[in-house]
Scaffold this active site. Structure first.
Site, short mmCIF file in Angstrom:
data_model
loop_
_atom_site.label_atom_id
_atom_site.label_comp_id
_atom_site.label_asym_id
_atom_site.label_seq_id
_atom_site.Cartn_x
_atom_site.Cartn_y
_atom_site.Cartn_z
N SER A 82 0.87 -0.94 -0.01
CA SER A 82 -0.02 -0.14 0.08
C SER A 82 0.79 1.22 -0.13
O SER A 82 0.44 2.35 -0.62
CB SER A 82 -0.93 0.04 1.29
OG SER A 82 -1.67 -1.28 1.25
N HIS A 134 1.03 4.58 4.49
CA HIS A 134 0.36 5.14 3.37
C HIS A 134 0.84 6.57 3.33
O HIS A 134 1.38 6.97 2.16
CB HIS A 134 -1.13 5.14 3.53
CG HIS A 134 -1.71 3.89 3.62
ND1 HIS A 134 -3.03 3.70 3.95
CD2 HIS A 134 -1.28 2.58 3.22
CE1 HIS A 134 -3.23 2.45 4.04
NE2 HIS A 134 -2.38 1.82 3.73
#
Length: 227
Positions: A82, A134
């Site tokens: 991610s 992230h």
């Protein structure tokens, strides 16, 4: 098995985990979801900028996400691509900004991209989601995009076909050079400071008391205790 584990990275000198965790996933659903996202996010910029530049952005963004995650999360392990995927989103945003003058419908494109980024970062405040990876990946990709994705000004590409009296002084515009230099400096300083802090065993939460809310916001339905 190669997951991101703060104790092993810092105390057992297994820094390679900052990279290997990018290739591991917590099950088939996690893997398929990330790879589908990679196809939809990466296919456009890879067609335009090539797999080498996109690969560099992907790898360094994943690395940046792992570093930020390790600075703030100590008791849990983390896996997944991610952070690298958010790096591609960040690079798409900086590519739009640095090449702003060549786009049509640029405001609509910017708003659409910002909404997509905000929604995905918003999902990261749920429990069991590593939003620090992230954020770290996004910031890294955003800065690298200014370095690797500026497009030459129109006059440079058309130089063989323009009259000799027209003088095109430089390949890129002045603001592109400034963004390139500023982003490169921030990348070098950011990686250096973060790695020094990490391997000295410093806890990012000691320097930012509210930052834990960026990865999990407690509600009546769940809590955010690391243990």
């Amino acid at each position: 098995m190669g997951a991101l584990d703060w104790a092993k990275v810092v105390h057992k000198h297994q820094g390679w985990r900052l990279f290997t965790c990018i290739w591991l996933h917590a099950g088939a659903i996690h893997l398929v979801a990330n790879m589908l996202s990679l196809v939809f996010i990466g296919i456009r910029i890879e067609q335009q900028f090539g797999f080498v530049r996109v690969g560099i952005i992907y790898m360094l963004s994943g690395f940046g996400g792992s570093i930020l995650s390790s600075l703030f999360i100590r008791k849990n392990i983390s896996v997944g691509a991610s952070g690298a995927l958010f790096g591609l989103l960040g690079a798409m945003l900086s590519e739009l900004i640095t090449n702003w003058t060549i786009y049509t419908n640029k405001v609509a494109a910017l708003l659409t991209l910002l909404v997509i980024i905000a929604i995905n970062l918003g999902i990261g405040i749920l429990p069991h989601v590593d939003n620090f990876a992230h954020i770290g990946g996004f910031l890294t990709g955003f800065l690298i995009g200014f370095v690797l994705m500026p497009r030459p000004r129109f006059g440079w590409l058309e130089q063989p076909n323009i009259p000799a009296r027209v003088n095109v002084k430089s390949k890129y515009k002045a603001y592109q050079y400034m963004l390139w230099l500023l982003s490169l400096v921030l990348l070098i300083v950011g990686f250096t400071v973060a790695l020094v802090m990490l391997f000295r065993g410093e806890n990012g939460n000691d320097h930012c008391r509210w930052c834990h809310y960026l990865s999990c916001v407690p509600t009546s339905r769940w809590h955010c205790e690391e243990n």
